[in-house]
Design a protein around this motif. Structure first.
Motif, PDB file in Angstrom:
ATOM      1  N   ARG A 167      13.467  15.524  17.167  1.00  0.00           N
ATOM      2  CA  ARG A 167      13.212  16.109  18.475  1.00  0.00           C
ATOM      3  C   ARG A 167      12.014  17.040  18.406  1.00  0.00           C
ATOM      4  O   ARG A 167      11.714  17.626  17.378  1.00  0.00           O
ATOM      5  CB  ARG A 167      14.439  16.889  18.948  1.00  0.00           C
ATOM      6  CG  ARG A 167      14.788  18.072  18.061  1.00  0.00           C
ATOM      7  CD  ARG A 167      16.052  18.750  18.523  1.00  0.00           C
ATOM      8  NE  ARG A 167      16.477  19.774  17.595  1.00  0.00           N
ATOM      9  CZ  ARG A 167      16.070  21.034  17.629  1.00  0.00           C
ATOM     10  NH1 ARG A 167      15.195  21.409  18.528  1.00  0.00           N
ATOM     11  NH2 ARG A 167      16.511  21.904  16.746  1.00  0.00           N
TER      12      ARG A 167
ATOM     13  N   TRP B 282      13.132   6.611  20.765  1.00  0.00           N
ATOM     14  CA  TRP B 282      14.015   5.590  20.202  1.00  0.00           C
ATOM     15  C   TRP B 282      13.566   4.247  20.762  1.00  0.00           C
ATOM     16  O   TRP B 282      13.617   4.014  21.963  1.00  0.00           O
ATOM     17  CB  TRP B 282      15.470   5.877  20.557  1.00  0.00           C
ATOM     18  CG  TRP B 282      16.434   4.974  19.833  1.00  0.00           C
ATOM     19  CD1 TRP B 282      16.639   4.889  18.486  1.00  0.00           C
ATOM     20  CD2 TRP B 282      17.305   4.015  20.431  1.00  0.00           C
ATOM     21  NE1 TRP B 282      17.595   3.943  18.220  1.00  0.00           N
ATOM     22  CE2 TRP B 282      18.022   3.393  19.380  1.00  0.00           C
ATOM     23  CE3 TRP B 282      17.560   3.626  21.749  1.00  0.00           C
ATOM     24  CZ2 TRP B 282      18.974   2.395  19.615  1.00  0.00           C
ATOM     25  CZ3 TRP B 282      18.504   2.638  21.978  1.00  0.00           C
ATOM     26  CH2 TRP B 282      19.200   2.039  20.921  1.00  0.00           C
TER      27      TRP B 282
ATOM     28  N   ASP C  14      18.912  20.314  24.054  1.00  0.00           N
ATOM     29  CA  ASP C  14      19.312  19.376  22.999  1.00  0.00           C
ATOM     30  C   ASP C  14      20.506  18.526  23.439  1.00  0.00           C
ATOM     31  O   ASP C  14      20.545  17.310  23.221  1.00  0.00           O
ATOM     32  CB  ASP C  14      19.692  20.132  21.726  1.00  0.00           C
ATOM     33  CG  ASP C  14      18.487  20.672  20.974  1.00  0.00           C
ATOM     34  OD1 ASP C  14      17.350  20.322  21.342  1.00  0.00           O
ATOM     35  OD2 ASP C  14      18.690  21.456  20.021  1.00  0.00           O
TER      36      ASP C  14
ATOM     37  N   ALA D 246      12.782  13.058  22.191  1.00  0.00           N
ATOM     38  CA  ALA D 246      12.905  12.154  21.053  1.00  0.00           C
ATOM     39  C   ALA D 246      12.400  10.783  21.461  1.00  0.00           C
ATOM     40  O   ALA D 246      12.303  10.466  22.650  1.00  0.00           O
ATOM     41  CB  ALA D 246      14.345  12.065  20.581  1.00  0.00           C
TER      42      ALA D 246
ATOM     43  N   ARG E 147      23.312  17.123  14.990  1.00  0.00           N
ATOM     44  CA  ARG E 147      22.001  17.148  14.389  1.00  0.00           C
ATOM     45  C   ARG E 147      22.179  17.292  12.906  1.00  0.00           C
ATOM     46  O   ARG E 147      23.074  17.964  12.439  1.00  0.00           O
ATOM     47  CB  ARG E 147      21.187  18.336  14.916  1.00  0.00           C
ATOM     48  CG  ARG E 147      20.466  18.040  16.197  1.00  0.00           C
ATOM     49  CD  ARG E 147      19.393  19.090  16.448  1.00  0.00           C
ATOM     50  NE  ARG E 147      19.861  20.446  16.288  1.00  0.00           N
ATOM     51  CZ  ARG E 147      20.567  21.093  17.185  1.00  0.00           C
ATOM     52  NH1 ARG E 147      20.922  20.503  18.283  1.00  0.00           N
ATOM     53  NH2 ARG E 147      20.933  22.342  16.979  1.00  0.00           N
TER      54      ARG E 147
ATOM     55  N   SER F  69      13.325  19.592  25.010  1.00  0.00           N
ATOM     56  CA  SER F  69      13.573  18.796  23.810  1.00  0.00           C
ATOM     57  C   SER F  69      13.263  17.339  24.121  1.00  0.00           C
ATOM     58  O   SER F  69      13.381  16.898  25.263  1.00  0.00           O
ATOM     59  CB  SER F  69      15.027  18.921  23.358  1.00  0.00           C
ATOM     60  OG  SER F  69      15.352  20.245  23.017  1.00  0.00           O
TER      61      SER F  69
ATOM     62  N   GLN G 102       4.076   9.821  22.282  1.00  0.00           N
ATOM     63  CA  GLN G 102       4.722  11.014  21.748  1.00  0.00           C
ATOM     64  C   GLN G 102       3.732  11.853  20.942  1.00  0.00           C
ATOM     65  O   GLN G 102       3.701  13.078  21.061  1.00  0.00           O
ATOM     66  CB  GLN G 102       5.912  10.625  20.867  1.00  0.00           C
ATOM     67  CG  GLN G 102       6.718  11.829  20.388  1.00  0.00           C
ATOM     68  CD  GLN G 102       7.825  11.423  19.425  1.00  0.00           C
ATOM     69  OE1 GLN G 102       7.589  10.687  18.472  1.00  0.00           O
ATOM     70  NE2 GLN G 102       9.025  11.886  19.679  1.00  0.00           N
TER      71      GLN G 102
ATOM     72  N   THR H 141      13.352   9.431  16.147  1.00  0.00           N
ATOM     73  CA  THR H 141      12.388  10.376  15.612  1.00  0.00           C
ATOM     74  C   THR H 141      12.894  11.779  15.874  1.00  0.00           C
ATOM     75  O   THR H 141      13.651  12.011  16.797  1.00  0.00           O
ATOM     76  CB  THR H 141      11.021  10.220  16.292  1.00  0.00           C
ATOM     77  OG1 THR H 141      11.188  10.404  17.692  1.00  0.00           O
ATOM     78  CG2 THR H 141      10.428   8.861  16.019  1.00  0.00           C
TER      79      THR H 141
ATOM     80  N   GLY I  31       9.175  18.093  13.772  1.00  0.00           N
ATOM     81  CA  GLY I  31       9.526  18.714  15.027  1.00  0.00           C
ATOM     82  C   GLY I  31       8.543  19.839  15.313  1.00  0.00           C
ATOM     83  O   GLY I  31       7.883  20.353  14.417  1.00  0.00           O
TER      84      GLY I  31
END
Length: 254
Positions: free
Chosen positions: A44, A209, A238, A207, A3, A205, A173, A42, A22
């Motif tokens: 997390r 994509w 994570d 994200a 990260r 967590s 999201q 983007t 976040g």
């Protein structure tokens, strides 16, 4: 994999993307019904799930999640997710066998696959009102898997939601309400260590994509909230969010 710091909120990311902030929130779910080379996603979102829809804490931050490997030959599609931004050029369904290995090393422990699930009825893999948001934004498929570690008595559900386009993925999201609705954990059989995952308190967590939303929920396998474990569960969720990316990155190169 690592990260890294993200640009300030609202500043452009490589490839022209604008990162979102976040989020961390402590919520109650007990009442819920039923880049290889420097690839940017983007940031997390992280949440601590504890026991009744009451938001106890809401913070904003700018941490971005990056994946990296040696080498520097990444294409623009790999860096930005452009190659998987639309189902018109990424039409092959996801397969759990490609996304989720039999074992995962995370947090210094080995986690074993207990159960996986593939559904095109996305609402059944969501909590609260999030199923409606997924349907409105043209969710095509959700593939999930649950893992457990006997050594740590912890369990994790990791999953990928395939939307029709990257724009719809971003909208879905943004529609997440960590105080009332999100993705659901996947229950395994009684005695598997994952039987309480759908309503477990834990750390999540996620994200985006391309057209994909990736998520992971880490919890104690008895399903109970344990604030002292929050930091370890955060690290665990994570780590698991990164598990599907080897398979997803191959799709961007095709």
């Amino acid at each position: 994999m690592f990260r890294d710091e993200s640009p300030a909120a609202g500043s452009p990311a490589p490839g022209g993307d604008v990162p979102q902030s976040g989020t961390t929130a402590e919520i109650d779910v007990s009442a819920m019904g039923e880049e290889k080379p420097s690839r940017r996603m983007t940031p997390r979102t992280t949440m601590l799930l504890s026991a009744g829809f009451v938001v106890l804490l809401l913070l904003s931050g700018g941490g971005a999640l990056l994946l990296a490997t040696s080498g520097s030959g990444a294409s623009e599609a790999e860096l930005t997710g452009e190659g998987v931004a639309d189902e018109s050029n990424d039409s092959e369904p996801l397969r759990s066998g490609n996304l989720f290995p039999e074992t995962v090393d995370a947090g210094g422990e080995e986690y074993s696959l207990v159960i996986d699930d593939d559904t095109d009825d996305c609402a059944t893999a969501a909590q609260g009102g999030y199923g409606e948001q997924l349907e409105e934004n043209e969710c095509r498929q959700i593939v999930r898997a649950s893992y457990t570690s006997e050594e740590t008595n912890r369990a994790v559900t990791v999953g990928v939601a395939a939307m029709s386009t990257a724009d719809n993925a971003q909208a879905a999201q943004e529609a997440q309400d960590l105080g009332s609705s999100w993705f659901a954990g996947l229950n395994g059989e009684q005695g598997s260590g994952t039987e309480r995952m759908r309503y477990a308190s834990g750390q999540g967590s996620g994200a985006q994509w391309g057209r994909y939303l990736i998520f992971a929920l880490a919890a104690n396998n008895d399903g109970r909230a344990a604030p002292r474990d929050a930091e370890k569960l955060t690290t665990l969720s994570d780590d698991f969010v990164e598990v599907p990316f080897d398979s997803l990155s191959e799709r961007a190169q095709e």
